[in-house]
Design an enzyme around this catalytic site. Structure first.
Site, PDB file in Angstrom:
ATOM      1  CD  GLN A   1      -2.786   0.969   2.558  1.00 57.50           C
ATOM      2  OE1 GLN A   1      -2.767   1.866   3.389  1.00 57.50           O
ATOM      3  NE2 GLN A   1      -3.509  -0.119   2.725  1.00 57.50           N
TER       4      GLN A   1
ATOM      5  N   PRO B   1      -5.640  -5.881   5.001  1.00 58.89           N
ATOM      6  CG  PRO B   1      -5.782  -4.386   3.226  1.00 58.89           C
ATOM      7  CD  PRO B   1      -5.089  -4.596   4.536  1.00 58.89           C
TER       8      PRO B   1
ATOM      9  CG  HIS C   1     -12.820  -3.740   3.280  1.00 58.18           C
ATOM     10  ND1 HIS C   1     -12.544  -3.313   4.566  1.00 58.18           N
ATOM     11  CD2 HIS C   1     -13.777  -4.700   3.409  1.00 58.18           C
ATOM     12  CE1 HIS C   1     -13.293  -3.981   5.432  1.00 58.18           C
ATOM     13  NE2 HIS C   1     -14.046  -4.824   4.757  1.00 58.18           N
ATOM     14  CB  THR C   2     -11.991  -1.201  -2.943  1.00 60.65           C
ATOM     15  OG1 THR C   2     -11.581  -2.572  -2.969  1.00 60.65           O
ATOM     16  CG2 THR C   2     -11.445  -0.522  -4.190  1.00 60.65           C
ATOM     17  CD  GLN C   3     -15.683   3.693   1.299  1.00 59.80           C
ATOM     18  OE1 GLN C   3     -15.655   4.477   2.240  1.00 59.80           O
ATOM     19  NE2 GLN C   3     -16.820   3.224   0.807  1.00 59.80           N
ATOM     20  CG  ASP C   4      -9.425   2.819   2.571  1.00 64.71           C
ATOM     21  OD1 ASP C   4      -8.259   2.736   2.973  1.00 64.71           O
ATOM     22  OD2 ASP C   4     -10.166   1.823   2.448  1.00 64.71           O
ATOM     23  CD  GLN C   5      -6.121   0.651   0.525  1.00 60.66           C
ATOM     24  OE1 GLN C   5      -4.994   0.594   0.056  1.00 60.66           O
ATOM     25  NE2 GLN C   5      -6.353   1.041   1.757  1.00 60.66           N
TER      26      GLN C   5
ATOM     27  CG  HIS D   1      -9.448   3.346   7.331  1.00 63.18           C
ATOM     28  ND1 HIS D   1     -10.109   2.727   8.362  1.00 63.18           N
ATOM     29  CD2 HIS D   1      -8.134   3.123   7.545  1.00 63.18           C
ATOM     30  CE1 HIS D   1      -9.228   2.153   9.163  1.00 63.18           C
ATOM     31  NE2 HIS D   1      -8.023   2.378   8.700  1.00 63.18           N
TER      32      HIS D   1
END
Length: 360
Positions: free
Chosen positions: A100, A127, A294-298, A320
């Site tokens: 990340q 993750p 879980h993907t939105q902040d990434q 997050h």
């Protein structure tokens, strides 16, 4: 030098990871204070120090305060370099969190970058690496961001010992994305695993429980949905120690991929673990979310760097995600806009800064 308050909003390690990556890309020094003030044990942990050391190597940086327990860090980046970088956490420290922090920087190097990472591949509070490769990566690929992945060994809590290699090719720029139309469900897919002395039946129970919940989803086309959820036991030469868990995905007719995941524990029945992962997907489907929680902040850092306006439709924003938006807006001229829809879904838009790779 940009001053960053590490206690803001989420108050955890994510602030440090995003700030460090952006510091390298912008070639701008940062000072992060009150690091992880929102955690029971504030300050830098071994996991975060490995991330700092990785980026020091990747961009010829110097740092002050990069010691265990430090609550303040100064980071002075140099030029981004390419090559092979090795990180061994020596524990079950998450390799996914190391990726990340390293991936955004590796994308803007001069040539191929290889990250040789050792630690935890399937660990709590991070993750699972399978989620990163099977759920997050397809979403990133819509923005011209990808990587090759090779797994040599899995690592679990508490011993770790996992080993993988990530290969990243540089890009000229990141493309804006428009992920706002879900369409209909085409497929549920996933993998339920056990390792060590745990019986295969546990993986089968996770699979059955997850599938049972997913088959009950309120969808008019449910009879045409494909189910490709598998259960298996890891080979001893690939995984040391006991562990169980699953990663599930949902593919829509418009190419959206959302996911859910869970790790088992000795105090939890396998069917409950399976239901947890399935419920994460069902929770997104109720909003017709095209990007999961879980993907939105990434995606935030890539939306900020992209050359143009990006739009995603997601479930209610996590802390997050709100934190990620705050950090990138405070460090760049990127501007985010959020609008809640009538069904509770949120549209996130961003005018990216059009960051360019100076080496290509």
């Amino acid at each position: 030098m940009i001053e960053i308050d590490g206690s803001i909003l989420e108050g955890g390690g994510q602030i440090l990871r995003i700030a460090l990556s952006m510091s390298c890309l912008l070639k701008t020094p940062i000072r992060v204070s009150k690091i992880r003030a929102g955690r029971p044990k504030p300050g830098l942990s071994a996991q975060h120090l490995h991330g700092v050391q990785l980026l020091k190597s990747m961009c010829n940086a110097t740092a002050k305060g990069d010691v265990m327990g430090s609550t303040e860090l100064e980071f002075h980046p140099g030029d981004i370099t390419s090559g092979k970088f090795n990180v061994d956490t020596g524990t079950a420290g998450s390799v996914a969190l190391l990726l990340q922090v390293g991936l955004p920087v590796a994308l803007f190097g001069r040539s191929t970058t290889t990250l040789d990472l050792k630690g935890g591949t399937n660990a709590a509070m991070a993750p699972q690496i399978d989620y990163v490769t099977e759920i997050l990566r397809p979403n990133l690929e819509k923005m011209n961001v990808t990587f090759d992945f090779e797994l040599f060994k899995r690592g679990y809590f508490p011993k770790g010992g996992g080993h993988c290699e990530i290969t990243v090719q540089p890009v000229k720029t990141i493309l804006p994305c428009n992920i706002t139309e879900f369409g209909r469900i085409q497929e549920f897919f996933g993998w339920c695993f056990v390792a060590g002395s745990l019986p295969l039946q546990m993986a089968n129970n996770m699979r059955s429980a997850a599938r049972r919940l997913l088959q009950g989803c309120d969808n008019q086309q449910r009879e045409s949905i494909r189910y490709n959820i598998f259960s298996y036991k890891e080979e001893p030469d690939v995984a040391e120690g006991n562990c169980s868990g699953l990663v599930l995905g949902c593919l829509s007719s418009t190419g959206c991929i959302i996911g859910g995941s869970a790790l088992g524990s000795r105090n939890e029945k396998a069917n409950v673990t399976g239901e947890k992962a399935a419920n994460e997907i069902l929770g997104c489907l109720q909003y017709q979310a095209c990007v999961d929680s879980h993907t939105q902040d990434q995606l935030i850092i890539y939306m900020a760097l992209a050359d143009g306006r990006s739009r995603i439709r997601t479930s209610p924003l996590t802390l997050h995600t709100k934190t990620a938006i705050y950090i990138v807006e405070s460090m760049t001229k990127a501007k985010f806009y959020t609008s809640e829809q009538s069904d509770g879904a949120v549209i996130v838009e961003c005018d990216g800064i059009g960051y360019k790779n100076k080496y290509l």
